[in-house]
Design a protein around this motif. Structure first.
Motif, mmCIF file in Angstrom:
data_model
loop_
_atom_site.group_PDB
_atom_site.id
_atom_site.type_symbol
_atom_site.label_atom_id
_atom_site.label_comp_id
_atom_site.label_asym_id
_atom_site.label_seq_id
_atom_site.Cartn_x
_atom_site.Cartn_y
_atom_site.Cartn_z
ATOM 1 N N ALA A 92 0.822 -1.206 0.000
ATOM 2 C CA ALA A 92 0.000 0.000 0.000
ATOM 3 C C ALA A 92 0.857 1.257 0.000
ATOM 4 C CB ALA A 92 -0.924 -0.010 1.206
ATOM 5 N N ALA A 93 1.937 1.265 0.792
ATOM 6 C CA ALA A 93 2.805 2.438 0.845
ATOM 7 C C ALA A 93 3.540 2.645 -0.474
ATOM 8 C CB ALA A 93 3.797 2.283 1.997
ATOM 9 N N PHE A 94 3.988 1.545 -1.087
ATOM 10 C CA PHE A 94 4.695 1.641 -2.371
ATOM 11 C C PHE A 94 3.772 2.207 -3.446
ATOM 12 C CE2 PHE A 94 5.659 -0.253 -6.499
ATOM 13 C CZ PHE A 94 6.941 0.212 -6.707
ATOM 14 N N ASP A 95 2.532 1.731 -3.444
ATOM 15 C CA ASP A 95 1.603 2.206 -4.467
ATOM 16 C C ASP A 95 1.161 3.638 -4.186
ATOM 17 O OD1 ASP A 95 0.200 1.578 -6.874
ATOM 18 O OD2 ASP A 95 -1.650 1.493 -5.699
ATOM 19 N N LEU A 96 1.082 4.013 -2.903
ATOM 20 C CA LEU A 96 0.689 5.379 -2.558
ATOM 21 C C LEU A 96 1.726 6.387 -3.031
ATOM 22 C CD1 LEU A 96 -1.308 7.236 -1.083
ATOM 23 C CD2 LEU A 96 -0.026 6.816 1.015
ATOM 24 N N VAL A 97 2.995 6.020 -2.954
ATOM 25 C CA VAL A 97 4.063 6.925 -3.378
ATOM 26 C C VAL A 97 4.008 7.176 -4.884
ATOM 27 C CG1 VAL A 97 6.577 7.166 -3.542
ATOM 28 C CG2 VAL A 97 5.541 6.294 -1.453
ATOM 29 N N SER A 98 3.462 6.229 -5.645
ATOM 30 C CA SER A 98 3.425 6.372 -7.100
ATOM 31 C C SER A 98 2.372 7.357 -7.580
ATOM 32 C CB SER A 98 3.164 5.010 -7.747
ATOM 33 O OG SER A 98 1.847 4.545 -7.471
ATOM 34 N N LEU A 99 1.499 7.830 -6.681
ATOM 35 C CA LEU A 99 0.500 8.806 -7.098
ATOM 36 C C LEU A 99 1.176 10.115 -7.510
ATOM 37 C CD1 LEU A 99 -2.338 8.387 -4.445
ATOM 38 C CD2 LEU A 99 -2.574 8.066 -6.912
ATOM 39 N N PRO A 100 0.810 10.675 -8.660
ATOM 40 C CA PRO A 100 1.424 11.951 -9.079
ATOM 41 C C PRO A 100 0.923 13.106 -8.219
ATOM 42 C CG PRO A 100 -0.297 11.300 -10.612
ATOM 43 C CD PRO A 100 -0.139 10.161 -9.660
ATOM 44 N N ARG A 101 1.688 14.167 -8.198
ATOM 45 C CA ARG A 101 1.333 15.345 -7.425
ATOM 46 C C ARG A 101 0.448 16.272 -8.246
ATOM 47 N NH1 ARG A 101 7.130 16.980 -4.604
ATOM 48 N NH2 ARG A 101 7.498 14.969 -3.554
ATOM 49 N N ALA A 102 -0.254 17.143 -7.532
ATOM 50 C CA ALA A 102 -1.168 18.073 -8.209
ATOM 51 C C ALA A 102 -0.417 19.046 -9.107
ATOM 52 C CB ALA A 102 -1.983 18.838 -7.172
ATOM 53 N N LYS A 103 0.833 19.388 -8.743
ATOM 54 C CA LYS A 103 1.585 20.351 -9.537
ATOM 55 C C LYS A 103 1.996 19.800 -10.894
ATOM 56 C CE LYS A 103 6.150 19.171 -7.660
ATOM 57 N NZ LYS A 103 7.327 19.696 -6.930
ATOM 58 N N HIS A 104 1.847 18.490 -11.080
ATOM 59 C CA HIS A 104 2.182 17.893 -12.370
ATOM 60 C C HIS A 104 1.087 18.114 -13.419
ATOM 61 C CE1 HIS A 104 5.045 14.855 -10.194
ATOM 62 N NE2 HIS A 104 5.619 16.023 -10.410
ATOM 63 N N PHE A 105 -0.061 18.661 -13.027
ATOM 64 C CA PHE A 105 -1.191 18.797 -13.935
ATOM 65 C C PHE A 105 -1.583 20.265 -14.086
ATOM 66 C CE2 PHE A 105 -1.568 14.578 -12.116
ATOM 67 C CZ PHE A 105 -1.853 13.786 -13.219
ATOM 68 N N THR A 106 -1.954 20.636 -15.285
ATOM 69 C CA THR A 106 -2.572 21.918 -15.582
ATOM 70 C C THR A 106 -3.720 21.673 -16.565
ATOM 71 O OG1 THR A 106 -1.013 22.368 -17.382
ATOM 72 C CG2 THR A 106 -0.480 23.265 -15.205
ATOM 73 N N ALA A 107 -4.689 22.560 -16.545
ATOM 74 C CA ALA A 107 -5.857 22.397 -17.415
ATOM 75 C C ALA A 107 -6.241 23.738 -18.013
ATOM 76 C CB ALA A 107 -7.032 21.801 -16.640
ATOM 77 N N GLU A 108 -6.788 23.670 -19.218
ATOM 78 C CA GLU A 108 -7.297 24.848 -19.906
ATOM 79 C C GLU A 108 -8.683 24.520 -20.463
ATOM 80 O OE1 GLU A 108 -4.560 25.989 -22.909
ATOM 81 O OE2 GLU A 108 -2.860 26.235 -21.534
ATOM 82 N N ARG A 109 -9.562 25.515 -20.463
ATOM 83 C CA ARG A 109 -10.910 25.345 -20.994
ATOM 84 C C ARG A 109 -11.158 26.397 -22.062
ATOM 85 N NH1 ARG A 109 -13.521 26.641 -16.865
ATOM 86 N NH2 ARG A 109 -13.781 24.626 -15.826
ATOM 87 N N ASP A 110 -11.583 25.953 -23.236
ATOM 88 C CA ASP A 110 -11.850 26.859 -24.350
ATOM 89 C C ASP A 110 -13.317 26.747 -24.729
ATOM 90 O OD1 ASP A 110 -11.692 28.560 -26.462
ATOM 91 O OD2 ASP A 110 -10.757 27.145 -27.848
ATOM 92 N N THR A 169 -8.216 20.988 -22.336
ATOM 93 C CA THR A 169 -6.834 20.584 -22.603
ATOM 94 C C THR A 169 -6.144 20.311 -21.273
ATOM 95 O OG1 THR A 169 -6.769 21.942 -24.607
ATOM 96 C CG2 THR A 169 -4.665 21.218 -23.680
ATOM 97 N N ILE A 170 -5.677 19.071 -21.084
ATOM 98 C CA ILE A 170 -5.023 18.658 -19.832
ATOM 99 C C ILE A 170 -3.560 18.366 -20.129
ATOM 100 C CG2 ILE A 170 -4.983 16.964 -17.972
ATOM 101 C CD1 ILE A 170 -7.968 16.586 -18.427
ATOM 102 N N THR A 171 -2.678 19.030 -19.399
ATOM 103 C CA THR A 171 -1.229 18.856 -19.571
ATOM 104 C C THR A 171 -0.670 18.124 -18.358
ATOM 105 O OG1 THR A 171 -1.123 20.925 -20.830
ATOM 106 C CG2 THR A 171 0.956 20.042 -19.971
ATOM 107 N N TYR A 172 0.124 17.080 -18.636
ATOM 108 C CA TYR A 172 0.714 16.265 -17.568
ATOM 109 C C TYR A 172 2.235 16.329 -17.686
ATOM 110 C CZ TYR A 172 2.139 12.037 -15.014
ATOM 111 O OH TYR A 172 2.751 11.148 -14.158
ATOM 112 N N LYS A 173 2.916 16.698 -16.571
ATOM 113 C CA LYS A 173 4.370 16.875 -16.568
ATOM 114 C C LYS A 173 5.084 15.847 -15.701
ATOM 115 C CE LYS A 173 3.706 21.859 -17.063
ATOM 116 N NZ LYS A 173 3.971 23.212 -16.479
ATOM 117 N N GLY A 174 4.365 14.809 -15.258
ATOM 118 C CA GLY A 174 4.977 13.819 -14.388
ATOM 119 C C GLY A 174 5.917 12.871 -15.119
ATOM 120 N N PRO A 175 6.728 12.079 -14.362
ATOM 121 C CA PRO A 175 7.719 11.171 -14.978
ATOM 122 C C PRO A 175 7.142 9.810 -15.352
ATOM 123 C CG PRO A 175 8.004 11.207 -12.604
ATOM 124 C CD PRO A 175 6.908 12.169 -12.901
#
Length: 474
Positions: free
Chosen positions: A80-98, A114-120
């Motif tokens: 559970a701890a290993f899988d919890l660490v794999s969750l991406p952070r909120a700062k890795h995502f940005t969104a735009e609405r047109d 438009t959803i932008t993801y900057k995670g590894p």
């Protein structure tokens, strides 16, 4: 250790109940939530613990069972701890609405997210936009897989069912962990203000059909143009519906194509709309209120009148005068009518016709076509409408528009004439007969009357206006 296992199992059970009860997962305030897979895994671990306890009670070594319990709990916690660490952070995502910030009532509007993801690491997520409750969105949410440092675009359509001002402030993301044991709710701020106006797209459709002589497609009849030779406006190609007396033979010979003279109608006349926003307009027809139908018809007729060179104004009232738009001409007047009507809603109050007509008498002294759009269901209401409209005869040209109630006509036309249906049909027929007498009395006293269903109001009102212009009644 036993307490930890029981707590995990209880939390998993709560999560299962949450999923089964249909909670809106995007509205939860928790940061990390166990998924269904994690609930199943924890439940399996709890079952294994129970088996070990039974095994211990039959005389086996308690030490061995204790070590097995410790190992099993440590394994659950580690995974559970290993899988919890794999969750991406909120700062890795940005969104735009047109999307357009102006919408029309009951007209679909396209939205691009438009959803932008900057995670590894690659991630699986579900996206849902902050659509107001007064809108219908199709589809409501999207599932997608995002690669590291990527961007994706999704499209959906929303249809507003109410007028007014609305805000869309957030894009919700439900992100899954690597092993799908955990889910994370991420809220991305994307602020957009949307103003929903009455049906404006009908204006563009009318202009297009008018240019191509196809107004009959929207129910507008071709009205005979009136005017004298000195009212000449322009030359145009002959169509089958034109009067042959208006053919310009010199231009026809020069162009070698049938050409007719077109005459203009009288210009610079005034139209005042009086829209009842009281309780009589709260009923619905075709999915929107009678008031919405009235605003749609007002805007269409106002658009036609402004194109004819007339001045258009409006008085919106219920128990008081809410908005007054002074009659003016020009294309900019449509904006004033739109802004005056888009945030007005029917109130459950008695309409004060006396105040509305007093306001008309004070501010509109020049002869005008006064269009009152309302609904009558009792003698008190109809008496006021008749009283105040007849006082305008001679000084103005009054037009009373009374909206029909489909339920009355359906009840009167019911084929099952027995039992309670017979009494209901008789009551409906009596009301319709009384309504007919009201319209007849208005006509006999010099008031133009229009009795239509709300769905047919726009075309009939435009036709009535064109007929008034053609007959020089104003």
């Amino acid at each position: 250790m036993m307490g930890i296992a029981l707590a995990v199992g209880l939390f998993a059970l709560i999560q299962w109940i949450a999923h089964a009860s249909g909670w809106n997962r995007f509205q939860l305030q928790l940061i990390d939530i166990p998924s269904r897979m994690w609930g199943g895994f924890a439940a399996a671990a709890g079952l294994a613990i129970l088996v070990l306890l039974v095994f211990a009670t039959v005389g086996n070594s308690l030490t061995m069972v204790a070590w097995m319990l410790v190992a099993l709990n440590l394994l659950v916690v580690f995974i559970a701890a290993f899988d919890l660490v794999s969750l991406p952070r909120a700062k890795h995502f940005t969104a735009e609405r047109d999307t357009s910030r102006i919408a029309s009532l009951l007209k679909k509007q396209k939205v691009v997210l438009t959803i932008t993801y900057k995670g590894p690491l690659s991630v699986h997520l579900t996206a849902k936009d902050d659509v107001p409750q007064q809108f219908q969105a199709v589809p409501e949410q999207f599932e997608m897989d995002l690669e590291p440092r990527s961007r994706t675009t999704v499209h959906y359509e929303m249809e507003p069912t109410h007028r007014g001002s609305f805000r869309m402030d957030t894009v919700y993301l439900q992100v899954d962990s690597r092993l799908r044991f955990w889910k994370k709710i991420i809220k991305l701020p994307v602020h957009v203000a949307i103003s929903v106006y009455p049906d404006m797209k009908q204006l563009a459709e009318y202009a297009l059909l008018a240019r191509t002589n196809r107004l009959s497609l929207v129910g507008v009849r071709r009205t005979r143009k009136v005017g004298q030779d000195h009212d000449f406006e322009r030359l145009r190609d002959y169509t089958r519906d034109d009067n042959y007396k208006h053919i310009d033979w010199r231009s026809t010979a020069r162009r070698r194509k049938l050409t007719v003279r077109e005459f203009q109608t009288s210009q610079s006349q005034r139209i005042i709309f009086m829209i009842d926003c009281g309780r009589m307009m709260t009923n619905e027809a075709d999915g929107i209120s009678l008031l919405d139908h009235a605003f749609n018809a007002m805007l269409m007729m106002g658009f036609v009148a402004l194109r004819q060179g007339d001045s258009v104004g409006a008085i919106l009232f219920s128990d008081r005068v809410h908005k007054y738009v002074p009659p003016k001409s020009g294309a900019s007047q449509m904006n004033h009518l739109l802004h005056a009507s888009y945030d007005q809603f029917p109130d459950l109050v008695e309409s004060r016709y006396d105040e509305a007509f007093m306001h008309l008498r004070t501010n509109c002294r020049k002869r005008s076509l006064v269009v009152l759009i309302t609904n009558v269901i009792d003698e008190v209401n109809s008496h006021q409408v008749e009283q105040y409209l007849t006082t305008l005869v001679g000084r103005h040209l009054p037009l009373g528009v009374l909206l029909r109630d489909e339920r009355l006509f359906d009840a009167a036309d019911n084929d099952r004439m027995y039992g309670s249906d017979l009494f209901r049909a008789a009551a409906a027929a009596e009301i319709l007969t009384w309504r007919h007498h009201v319209l007849t009395d208005l006509s006999h006293k010099g008031v133009l009357a229009l009795d239509v269903f709300a769905e047919d109001l726009t075309a009939n009102l435009v036709n009535q206006y064109l007929e008034i212009k053609a007959r020089h009644l104003l």
